[in-house]
Design a protein around this motif. Sequence first.
Motif, PDB file in Angstrom:
ATOM      1  N   ARG A   1       0.863  -1.193   0.000  1.00 32.24           N
ATOM      2  CA  ARG A   1       0.000   0.000   0.000  1.00 32.24           C
ATOM      3  C   ARG A   1       0.892   1.233   0.000  1.00 32.24           C
ATOM      4  O   ARG A   1       1.716   1.392   0.907  1.00 32.24           O
ATOM      5  N   LEU A   2       0.721   2.087  -1.013  1.00 38.98           N
ATOM      6  CA  LEU A   2       1.579   3.264  -1.139  1.00 38.98           C
ATOM      7  C   LEU A   2       0.776   4.548  -1.235  1.00 38.98           C
ATOM      8  O   LEU A   2      -0.246   4.602  -1.928  1.00 38.98           O
ATOM      9  N   SER A   3       1.280   5.581  -0.565  1.00 40.47           N
ATOM     10  CA  SER A   3       0.797   6.957  -0.712  1.00 40.47           C
ATOM     11  C   SER A   3       1.979   7.788  -1.165  1.00 40.47           C
ATOM     12  O   SER A   3       3.120   7.517  -0.769  1.00 40.47           O
ATOM     13  N   VAL A   4       1.713   8.787  -1.997  1.00 39.39           N
ATOM     14  CA  VAL A   4       2.794   9.631  -2.519  1.00 39.39           C
ATOM     15  C   VAL A   4       2.418  11.088  -2.317  1.00 39.39           C
ATOM     16  O   VAL A   4       1.322  11.518  -2.685  1.00 39.39           O
ATOM     17  N   GLU A   5       3.322  11.851  -1.720  1.00 34.97           N
ATOM     18  CA  GLU A   5       3.136  13.275  -1.485  1.00 34.97           C
ATOM     19  C   GLU A   5       3.674  14.073  -2.673  1.00 34.97           C
ATOM     20  O   GLU A   5       4.523  13.561  -3.419  1.00 34.97           O
ATOM     21  N   PRO A   6       3.234  15.319  -2.835  1.00 30.91           N
ATOM     22  CA  PRO A   6       3.864  16.172  -3.842  1.00 30.91           C
ATOM     23  C   PRO A   6       5.372  16.220  -3.564  1.00 30.91           C
ATOM     24  O   PRO A   6       5.795  16.282  -2.421  1.00 30.91           O
ATOM     25  N   GLY A   7       6.158  16.153  -4.585  1.00 34.09           N
ATOM     26  CA  GLY A   7       7.608  16.110  -4.431  1.00 34.09           C
ATOM     27  C   GLY A   7       8.156  14.696  -4.406  1.00 34.09           C
ATOM     28  O   GLY A   7       9.360  14.501  -4.419  1.00 34.09           O
ATOM     29  N   GLY A   8       7.269  13.681  -4.325  1.00 38.10           N
ATOM     30  CA  GLY A   8       7.707  12.302  -4.454  1.00 38.10           C
ATOM     31  C   GLY A   8       7.956  11.527  -3.181  1.00 38.10           C
ATOM     32  O   GLY A   8       8.390  10.378  -3.245  1.00 38.10           O
ATOM     33  N   ALA A   9       7.699  12.107  -1.999  1.00 32.23           N
ATOM     34  CA  ALA A   9       7.879  11.347  -0.761  1.00 32.23           C
ATOM     35  C   ALA A   9       6.832  10.228  -0.702  1.00 32.23           C
ATOM     36  O   ALA A   9       5.644  10.465  -0.951  1.00 32.23           O
ATOM     37  N   ILE A  10       7.288   9.011  -0.386  1.00 31.00           N
ATOM     38  CA  ILE A  10       6.407   7.841  -0.350  1.00 31.00           C
ATOM     39  C   ILE A  10       6.281   7.348   1.086  1.00 31.00           C
ATOM     40  O   ILE A  10       7.253   7.310   1.831  1.00 31.00           O
ATOM     41  N   SER A  11       5.069   6.943   1.454  1.00 30.87           N
ATOM     42  CA  SER A  11       4.841   6.246   2.715  1.00 30.87           C
ATOM     43  C   SER A  11       3.858   5.121   2.437  1.00 30.87           C
ATOM     44  O   SER A  11       3.182   5.106   1.407  1.00 30.87           O
ATOM     45  N   GLY A  12       3.795   4.163   3.341  1.00 27.15           N
ATOM     46  CA  GLY A  12       2.855   3.074   3.147  1.00 27.15           C
ATOM     47  C   GLY A  12       3.177   1.891   4.013  1.00 27.15           C
ATOM     48  O   GLY A  12       3.848   2.013   5.053  1.00 27.15           O
ATOM     49  N   ALA A  13       2.714   0.728   3.577  1.00 27.96           N
ATOM     50  CA  ALA A  13       2.907  -0.501   4.340  1.00 27.96           C
ATOM     51  C   ALA A  13       3.015  -1.687   3.392  1.00 27.96           C
ATOM     52  O   ALA A  13       2.384  -1.705   2.336  1.00 27.96           O
ATOM     53  N   LEU A  14       3.811  -2.655   3.798  1.00 30.04           N
ATOM     54  CA  LEU A  14       3.876  -3.950   3.133  1.00 30.04           C
ATOM     55  C   LEU A  14       3.247  -4.929   4.122  1.00 30.04           C
ATOM     56  O   LEU A  14       3.790  -5.157   5.211  1.00 30.04           O
ATOM     57  N   VAL A  15       2.077  -5.452   3.761  1.00 30.15           N
ATOM     58  CA  VAL A  15       1.222  -6.181   4.703  1.00 30.15           C
ATOM     59  C   VAL A  15       1.276  -7.675   4.423  1.00 30.15           C
ATOM     60  O   VAL A  15       1.051  -8.116   3.289  1.00 30.15           O
ATOM     61  N   PHE A  16       1.548  -8.451   5.477  1.00 32.39           N
ATOM     62  CA  PHE A  16       1.620  -9.903   5.383  1.00 32.39           C
ATOM     63  C   PHE A  16       0.210 -10.499   5.426  1.00 32.39           C
ATOM     64  O   PHE A  16      -0.674  -9.942   6.084  1.00 32.39           O
ATOM     65  N   PRO A  17      -0.009 -11.636   4.766  1.00 34.18           N
ATOM     66  CA  PRO A  17      -1.321 -12.278   4.833  1.00 34.18           C
ATOM     67  C   PRO A  17      -1.646 -12.676   6.278  1.00 34.18           C
ATOM     68  O   PRO A  17      -0.749 -12.996   7.058  1.00 34.18           O
ATOM     69  N   ALA A  18      -2.922 -12.638   6.618  1.00 35.01           N
ATOM     70  CA  ALA A  18      -3.372 -13.021   7.961  1.00 35.01           C
ATOM     71  C   ALA A  18      -4.644 -13.847   7.849  1.00 35.01           C
ATOM     72  O   ALA A  18      -5.408 -13.698   6.884  1.00 35.01           O
ATOM     73  N   ASP A  19      -4.852 -14.704   8.814  1.00 34.27           N
ATOM     74  CA  ASP A  19      -6.101 -15.465   8.875  1.00 34.27           C
ATOM     75  C   ASP A  19      -7.249 -14.520   9.174  1.00 34.27           C
ATOM     76  O   ASP A  19      -7.051 -13.475   9.821  1.00 34.27           O
ATOM     77  N   PRO A  20      -8.475 -14.857   8.727  1.00 35.36           N
ATOM     78  CA  PRO A  20      -9.637 -14.001   9.006  1.00 35.36           C
ATOM     79  C   PRO A  20      -9.764 -13.726  10.509  1.00 35.36           C
ATOM     80  O   PRO A  20      -9.596 -14.631  11.331  1.00 35.36           O
ATOM     81  N   GLY A  21     -10.004 -12.475  10.846  1.00 33.15           N
ATOM     82  CA  GLY A  21     -10.165 -12.071  12.235  1.00 33.15           C
ATOM     83  C   GLY A  21      -8.872 -11.750  12.953  1.00 33.15           C
ATOM     84  O   GLY A  21      -8.892 -11.250  14.078  1.00 33.15           O
ATOM     85  N   GLU A  22      -7.719 -12.035  12.336  1.00 34.00           N
ATOM     86  CA  GLU A  22      -6.427 -11.716  12.946  1.00 34.00           C
ATOM     87  C   GLU A  22      -5.869 -10.425  12.352  1.00 34.00           C
ATOM     88  O   GLU A  22      -6.078 -10.134  11.176  1.00 34.00           O
ATOM     89  N   GLU A  23      -5.169  -9.665  13.179  1.00 34.55           N
ATOM     90  CA  GLU A  23      -4.517  -8.437  12.728  1.00 34.55           C
ATOM     91  C   GLU A  23      -3.284  -8.811  11.909  1.00 34.55           C
ATOM     92  O   GLU A  23      -2.416  -9.552  12.384  1.00 34.55           O
ATOM     93  N   PRO A  24      -3.172  -8.318  10.669  1.00 36.08           N
ATOM     94  CA  PRO A  24      -2.001  -8.675   9.857  1.00 36.08           C
ATOM     95  C   PRO A  24      -0.736  -7.969  10.347  1.00 36.08           C
ATOM     96  O   PRO A  24      -0.798  -6.863  10.868  1.00 36.08           O
ATOM     97  N   LEU A  25       0.392  -8.632  10.162  1.00 37.26           N
ATOM     98  CA  LEU A  25       1.686  -8.018  10.425  1.00 37.26           C
ATOM     99  C   LEU A  25       2.043  -7.131   9.238  1.00 37.26           C
ATOM    100  O   LEU A  25       1.593  -7.382   8.108  1.00 37.26           O
ATOM    101  N   ALA A  26       2.864  -6.107   9.482  1.00 39.33           N
ATOM    102  CA  ALA A  26       3.215  -5.201   8.392  1.00 39.33           C
ATOM    103  C   ALA A  26       4.575  -4.567   8.632  1.00 39.33           C
ATOM    104  O   ALA A  26       5.050  -4.478   9.761  1.00 39.33           O
ATOM    105  N   MET A  27       5.170  -4.144   7.540  1.00 45.60           N
ATOM    106  CA  MET A  27       6.362  -3.309   7.580  1.00 45.60           C
ATOM    107  C   MET A  27       5.959  -1.916   7.124  1.00 45.60           C
ATOM    108  O   MET A  27       5.203  -1.769   6.153  1.00 45.60           O
ATOM    109  N   ASP A  28       6.428  -0.901   7.842  1.00 44.87           N
ATOM    110  CA  ASP A  28       6.208   0.478   7.428  1.00 44.87           C
ATOM    111  C   ASP A  28       7.166   0.795   6.295  1.00 44.87           C
ATOM    112  O   ASP A  28       8.361   0.501   6.386  1.00 44.87           O
ATOM    113  N   MET A  29       6.636   1.387   5.231  1.00 42.42           N
ATOM    114  CA  MET A  29       7.430   1.700   4.052  1.00 42.42           C
ATOM    115  C   MET A  29       7.599   3.216   3.935  1.00 42.42           C
ATOM    116  O   MET A  29       6.623   3.965   4.064  1.00 42.42           O
ATOM    117  N   THR A  30       8.827   3.653   3.682  1.00 44.29           N
ATOM    118  CA  THR A  30       9.109   5.058   3.405  1.00 44.29           C
ATOM    119  C   THR A  30      10.066   5.109   2.228  1.00 44.29           C
ATOM    120  O   THR A  30      10.830   4.166   1.996  1.00 44.29           O
TER     121      THR A  30
END
Length: 145
Positions: free
Chosen positions: A36-65
């Motif tokens: 999942r990516l968001s991009v700001e004016p000027g090209g700054a990127i933020s987001g997350a790389l989300v691991f699969p999770a079983d239904p009802g469980e909170e997925p693990l993720a890495m913060d992306m910049t």
Amino acid sequence: MDTADLAGTYTYRSFLDRPEPVDDFNRLRFAQLELRLSVEPGGAISGALVFPADPGEEPLAMDMTGKATNGPGVHFTLSGRGQPGTPVSDFHYEYDGIVLPHWPTGIDQRQTLAGTVLRAADHGSGPALARAGQTASFLAVKRDA
């Protein structure tokens, strides 16, 4: 294409760089996640790389910049770090990629990111230790909004 066009949700797949043919494509699999990516004016990127999770469980993720730049095409770099207080908190990966060219006469072509990924730090321990330095190639295919 503009760097803002990177924003969105992608199916991310990375592959081990094995030169020999394989009879089972899964032997090349490094990861399959949601990017999942968001991009700001000027090209700054933020987001997350989300691991699969079983239904009802909170997925693990890495913060992306990172940062995206326009040139002959769009180039981007990302740094992914496991979210604090989670089982992936010691994950650290670096990404270098481009947006693949679009064919004007292509049918049903989707925006695709391609590049390389580097495990920048060891994570895990004991027999589950994943050493820094591992590399892979990746493709990320943009999903419908």
